[in-house]
Design a protein around this motif. Structure first.
Motif, PDB file in Angstrom:
ATOM      1  N   VAL A 129      85.514 -19.606  53.366  1.00 14.50           N
ATOM      2  CA  VAL A 129      86.044 -20.960  53.551  1.00 14.50           C
ATOM      3  C   VAL A 129      85.827 -21.412  54.990  1.00 14.50           C
ATOM      4  O   VAL A 129      85.443 -22.564  55.250  1.00 14.50           O
ATOM      5  CB  VAL A 129      87.529 -21.011  53.170  1.00 14.50           C
ATOM      6  N   VAL A 166      86.585 -30.040  49.692  1.00 16.58           N
ATOM      7  CA  VAL A 166      87.355 -29.052  48.927  1.00 16.58           C
ATOM      8  C   VAL A 166      86.603 -28.654  47.669  1.00 16.58           C
ATOM      9  O   VAL A 166      86.529 -27.465  47.312  1.00 16.58           O
ATOM     10  CB  VAL A 166      88.745 -29.619  48.581  1.00 16.58           C
ATOM     11  N   THR A 169      83.503 -26.438  48.601  1.00 18.43           N
ATOM     12  CA  THR A 169      83.907 -25.112  49.068  1.00 18.43           C
ATOM     13  C   THR A 169      84.429 -24.246  47.922  1.00 18.43           C
ATOM     14  O   THR A 169      84.071 -23.069  47.800  1.00 18.43           O
ATOM     15  CB  THR A 169      84.981 -25.242  50.155  1.00 18.43           C
ATOM     16  N   LEU A 170      85.278 -24.811  47.077  1.00 23.41           N
ATOM     17  CA  LEU A 170      85.809 -24.044  45.950  1.00 23.41           C
ATOM     18  C   LEU A 170      84.720 -23.710  44.943  1.00 23.41           C
ATOM     19  O   LEU A 170      84.712 -22.614  44.355  1.00 23.41           O
ATOM     20  CB  LEU A 170      86.935 -24.825  45.273  1.00 23.41           C
ATOM     21  N   THR A 237      92.108 -23.430  50.779  1.00 25.87           N
ATOM     22  CA  THR A 237      90.955 -24.308  50.976  1.00 25.87           C
ATOM     23  C   THR A 237      91.363 -25.732  51.338  1.00 25.87           C
ATOM     24  O   THR A 237      90.799 -26.306  52.282  1.00 25.87           O
ATOM     25  CB  THR A 237      90.076 -24.298  49.714  1.00 25.87           C
TER      26      THR A 237
END
Length: 295
Positions: A129, A166, A169-170, A237
């Motif tokens: 992250v 977000v 990244t996830l 995150t």
């Protein structure tokens, strides 16, 4: 003259009840104390008031009434579901071609590629992250690359502290969790079905649409569930790469157990999130049975 000896039937493999109990005891204790007992404690705590005692006598539904009547928690919960849904969609869509290549075209390189897929598990989740935070930052890799190529003259804040950051990244963090179930489902499809479809004159796309995709749907649904469930309650995150517009329900739960020191209300939020996730699981289970009946 040869003598034929009749084969004697082998004795049944009978396992004593004591042995079965001894084998089930460790797993049963772990399940009870680490899952059922902890879950029951959270549910009990959700009906307590914030009076400083965790095991008092009085029970109340005030925490659930607050969650049900405050628009803030409805907004954040809906936002969490939308972000988790986008993450699931992006992860499954990008993971399916990788899993398809591993199942049907990797050949001798399959083991190496599977190793590379699981390689991110060797690093810390926080490290991955934080790496995306460096990439998306104001003076990060992405802004520097666009400036060097002349696409714009100064950095922008459009990348970091946004819901899109977000989601990206996830989706990257949970990609292996989606690739592996889809790969397993694709790898179990009998190659004879594809050969039969080809013999009947089906083109590659038709074979994929009529044979591969329906038979791989259990893996797709499993991957979607594995990605969706943890991303709904994720709070690391959004805190690192998201801004105020990216606040998710996990962040509120963490703040209730942390800064606010209101464990009963945090437990009530957790129970509500678990109920929402349970509804999603039941819908996914129904979809899995529907696809199974079609097959």
């Amino acid at each position: 003259m040869s003598t034929i000896v009749a084969a004697r039937p082998l004795p049944e493999n009978r396992v004593s009840p004591v042995f079965r109990f001894a084998m089930l005891l460790p797993g049963g204790l772990v399940t009870f104390f680490l899952i059922l007992f902890a879950l029951g404690l959270v549910v009990f705590l959700a009906f307590r008031g914030n009076d400083g005692s965790l095991l008092g006598v009085g029970l109340t539904a005030e925490n659930f009434l607050t969650v049900a009547t405050d628009p803030l928690y409805w907004t954040v919960t809906l936002r969490s579901l939308v972000i988790a849904g986008l993450v699931t969609l992006a992860t499954v869509v990008t993971a399916y071609p990788v899993a398809y290549y591993l199942a049907f075209h990797a050949g001798r390189r399959r083991n190496l590629l599977l190793f590379l897929v699981t390689l991110p598990f060797w690093t810390s989740y926080l490290l991955r992250v934080f790496a995306w935070k460096i990439v998306l930052a104001y003076n990060g890799v992405l802004n520097s690359a666009f400036i060097e190529t002349g696409l714009w003259s100064q950095p922008t804040l459009a990348f970091l502290n946004t819901p899109a950051a977000v989601v990206v990244t996830l989706a990257h963090a949970y990609a292996p969790f989606a690739i592996l179930p889809i790969y397993v489902a694709l790898d179990t499809i009998p190659k004879s079905l594809l050969e039969a479809a080809s013999d009947l004159g089906a083109r590659p796309f038709t074979s994929f649409r009529r044979v591969v995709l329906p038979n791989s749907m259990p893996g797709v649904l499993a991957a979607a569930l594995v990605v969706f469930v943890p991303t709904v309650g994720d709070y690391v995150t959004p805190a690192m790469v998201g801004g105020p517009a990216s606040t998710m329900i996990g962040t509120l739960i963490q703040s209730q157990f942390g800064k606010a020191n209101d464990w009963p209300f945090g437990a009530a939020l957790s129970v509500c999130v678990m109920l929402v996730i349970l509804c999603v699981v039941l819908v996914t289970r129904g979809a899995d049975r529907r696809f199974g009946s079609r097959r």
